[in-house]
Motif scaffolding. Structure first.
Motif, mmCIF file in Angstrom:
data_model
loop_
_atom_site.group_PDB
_atom_site.id
_atom_site.type_symbol
_atom_site.label_atom_id
_atom_site.label_comp_id
_atom_site.label_asym_id
_atom_site.label_seq_id
_atom_site.Cartn_x
_atom_site.Cartn_y
_atom_site.Cartn_z
ATOM 1 N N ALA A 166 -5.367 8.192 8.114
ATOM 2 C CA ALA A 166 -5.740 6.884 8.164
ATOM 3 C C ALA A 166 -4.562 5.949 7.580
ATOM 4 O O ALA A 166 -4.507 6.099 6.235
ATOM 5 C CB ALA A 166 -6.922 6.782 7.720
ATOM 6 N N SER A 167 -4.170 4.923 8.353
ATOM 7 C CA SER A 167 -3.187 4.370 7.604
ATOM 8 C C SER A 167 -3.644 3.238 6.757
ATOM 9 O O SER A 167 -4.781 2.501 7.403
ATOM 10 C CB SER A 167 -2.061 3.775 8.843
ATOM 11 O OG SER A 167 -1.525 4.673 9.681
ATOM 12 N N ARG A 168 -3.069 2.661 6.030
ATOM 13 C CA ARG A 168 -3.471 1.342 5.228
ATOM 14 C C ARG A 168 -3.012 0.165 6.065
ATOM 15 O O ARG A 168 -2.169 0.098 6.416
ATOM 16 C CB ARG A 168 -2.848 1.476 3.684
ATOM 17 C CG ARG A 168 -3.141 2.455 3.057
ATOM 18 C CD ARG A 168 -2.696 2.125 1.460
ATOM 19 N NE ARG A 168 -3.322 1.014 0.841
ATOM 20 C CZ ARG A 168 -2.936 0.391 -0.174
ATOM 21 N NH1 ARG A 168 -1.576 0.542 -0.687
ATOM 22 N NH2 ARG A 168 -3.753 -0.186 -0.980
ATOM 23 N N TYR A 169 -4.153 -0.967 6.221
ATOM 24 C CA TYR A 169 -3.836 -2.017 6.853
ATOM 25 C C TYR A 169 -4.416 -3.304 5.979
ATOM 26 O O TYR A 169 -5.341 -3.416 5.623
ATOM 27 C CB TYR A 169 -4.888 -2.029 8.160
ATOM 28 C CG TYR A 169 -4.767 -3.045 8.904
ATOM 29 C CD1 TYR A 169 -3.575 -3.415 9.783
ATOM 30 C CD2 TYR A 169 -5.843 -4.140 9.021
ATOM 31 C CE1 TYR A 169 -3.584 -4.407 10.538
ATOM 32 C CE2 TYR A 169 -5.741 -5.215 9.664
ATOM 33 C CZ TYR A 169 -4.555 -5.558 10.708
ATOM 34 O OH TYR A 169 -4.457 -6.527 11.481
ATOM 35 N N ASN A 171 -1.178 6.356 2.315
ATOM 36 C CA ASN A 171 -2.112 6.628 3.776
ATOM 37 C C ASN A 171 -3.262 7.631 2.881
ATOM 38 O O ASN A 171 -3.285 8.031 1.906
ATOM 39 C CB ASN A 171 -1.567 7.246 4.701
ATOM 40 C CG ASN A 171 -0.224 6.626 5.229
ATOM 41 O OD1 ASN A 171 -0.574 5.571 6.006
ATOM 42 N ND2 ASN A 171 0.709 7.075 5.129
ATOM 43 N N ASP A 224 -8.487 2.546 10.429
ATOM 44 C CA ASP A 224 -7.484 2.347 9.138
ATOM 45 C C ASP A 224 -8.337 2.094 8.000
ATOM 46 O O ASP A 224 -9.521 1.993 7.911
ATOM 47 C CB ASP A 224 -6.687 1.145 9.798
ATOM 48 C CG ASP A 224 -5.978 1.315 10.862
ATOM 49 O OD1 ASP A 224 -5.290 2.221 10.949
ATOM 50 O OD2 ASP A 224 -6.149 0.372 11.599
ATOM 51 N N TYR A 245 0.450 -3.369 8.602
ATOM 52 C CA TYR A 245 0.253 -2.059 8.261
ATOM 53 C C TYR A 245 1.244 -2.038 7.222
ATOM 54 O O TYR A 245 2.263 -2.731 6.863
ATOM 55 C CB TYR A 245 0.595 -0.850 9.169
ATOM 56 C CG TYR A 245 -0.336 -0.500 10.125
ATOM 57 C CD1 TYR A 245 -1.445 -0.020 9.737
ATOM 58 C CD2 TYR A 245 -0.573 -1.280 11.554
ATOM 59 C CE1 TYR A 245 -2.767 0.213 10.640
ATOM 60 C CE2 TYR A 245 -1.400 -1.107 12.216
ATOM 61 C CZ TYR A 245 -2.609 -0.305 12.066
ATOM 62 O OH TYR A 245 -3.463 0.030 12.815
#
Length: 416
Positions: free
Chosen positions: A264-267, A279, A320, A274
């Motif tokens: 899950a990427s940071r947004y 992450n 995210d 992003y």
């Protein structure tokens, strides 16, 4: 015990005769072959499809080893196309065939062939979906059982069922086992003999011990912000061993490519971009995560977060980790504070902001869980999912609070 997977069956039915190659991907042993060879094949039979028009090939079966040769596979399928009626070609674990793209492309323009395949490696298969099958490949991602699928099969007390689900997960073969001992032993063996072996052999990993230790570190820190550099530091402090950042970055890719874990990427919600630095990683199945740690670290708050994340993926959301920056005044200056939103969920024009909270025992805890959501200044719905029973609540600040049971069991739970 009958395990129904109607969501995925309906996806296959909707894609029937669409002129594309249907590619079912997902974690090994999560039910891909059962979905095609049993559930979908039985549905076809109920629609009057003749048995001879269902061509079912399991490439993991030793008896079919010769069919892993692309020319042998092509010849075998051709021999089964006996007339002009539609034949349903189902091939399990297609990635075992070299040059499988050429084999499948051979049937794209044949009116009497409708092709379905399964695959268990994201890099090896999805890259071909994007290139060789651009515009002609239709990917369906299959996940382990959701809680509603799990509960429809086992029934009983829903509170106990959710606890068991958080401990032993939703792998179909685990659900069918009676005793907790059998579940534990199966999951531990599955992790070692299937997933680790696959990752090691496919990627030619020489130091399996490092991979084992790395998986233990990841399993102990689900839902924590991390990156290869941070993991390398953890490795050195915990294992007293230096492992390069690049090695661990490669291992992370291998693990995610096997569908064992998801990133899950940071947004940045306000900046709409992003953030590459850190992450989060979640296991595709909580039972596998717990098995990796020999069921020693059963932390329900973290497992709840993992269950919510997996449920959102199964509902076709992209998910995210949200970050909200806010300038806050102190006595002497203004400081920039960062608030984390557990999940930013998108599906087309839909968006939801979700916090996971295992317990909210007092007003201070409510305020803590609400703070990040209240700093998001757009109009999309903001939800706290509570790990215990609660009626649906709508706060004066515009936040909806629902129980994990409502969230998991009701299809429209995000609209309650």
């Amino acid at each position: 015990m009958i395990i129904e997977r109607n969501t995925y069956l309906n996806k296959l039915i909707a894609r029937r005769h669409n002129g594309m190659i249907k590619i079912v991907t997902g974690l090994r042993r999560c039910g891909k072959s059962f979905l095609l060879s049993t559930i979908y094949a039985n549905w076809l039979r109920e629609q009057g499809v003749d048995e001879h028009h269902i061509i079912d090939i399991n490439l993991e079966d030793r008896r079919n080893k010769k069919l892993r040769d692309p020319d042998e596979l092509l010849t075998h399928i051709d021999s089964k196309l006996t007339d002009g009626e539609v034949h349903y070609i189902m091939i399990d674990e297609i990635q075992l065939v070299p040059e499988f793209e050429d084999v499948l492309n051979s049937y794209l323009n044949m009116p009497n062939a409708d092709v379905y395949v399964t695959g268990s490696n994201a890099r090896f298969l999805s890259s071909q979906v994007r290139t060789e099958f651009a515009g002609r490949g239709d990917e369906i991602r299959l996940y382990p059982l959701t809680f509603s699928e799990y509960f429809s099969a086992i029934g009983g007390d829903i509170t106990k069922a959710l606890t068991d689900y958080m401990i032993y997960g939703g792998m179909p073969q685990v659900v069918l086992k009676e005793s907790e001992k059998d579940k534990r032993e199966f999951l531990k063996a599955l992790f070692t003999r299937t997933y680790i072996r696959d990752i090691v052999e496919r990627n030619k990993i020489r130091n399996k011990d490092v991979l084992d230790d790395f998986l233990n570190i990841l399993a102990s820190s689900i839902g924590s912000l991390t990156n290869p550099t941070k993991l390398a530091n953890t490795f050195e402090s915990v294992k007293h061993e230096k492992v390069s950042r690049n090695t661990l970055a490669s291992y992370l890719d291998y693990i995610c490519e096997s569908f064992l874990m998801e990133k899950a990427s940071r947004y940045d919600i306000k900046g709409k971009k992003y953030i590459e630095s850190l992450n989060k990683y979640y296991f595709a199945d909580c039972g596998l995560r717990n098995a990796r740690l020999n069921f020693r670290q059963i932390e329900y708050s973290h497992l709840l977060e993992n269950v919510i994340y997996n449920e959102l993926l199964a509902r076709d959301f992209s998910v995210d980790v949200g970050v909200v920056a806010k300038n806050e005044r102190t006595a002497d200056s203004r400081e920039r504070q960062y608030y984390e939103v557990d999940f930013v969920c998108n599906n087309g024009s839909q968006r939801y902001y979700i916090q996971s909270a295992y317990r909210m025992i007092d007003e201070a805890k409510v305020n803590q869980e609400s703070a990040s959501l209240l700093n998001v200044d757009d109009a999309f719905k903001k939800i706290i999912i509570l790990g215990e029973y609660t009626p649906v609540l709508h706060t004066e600040t515009g936040i909806t609070i629902i129980s994990i049971y409502d969230f998991l069991m009701k299809e429209n739970s995000l609209e309650l």
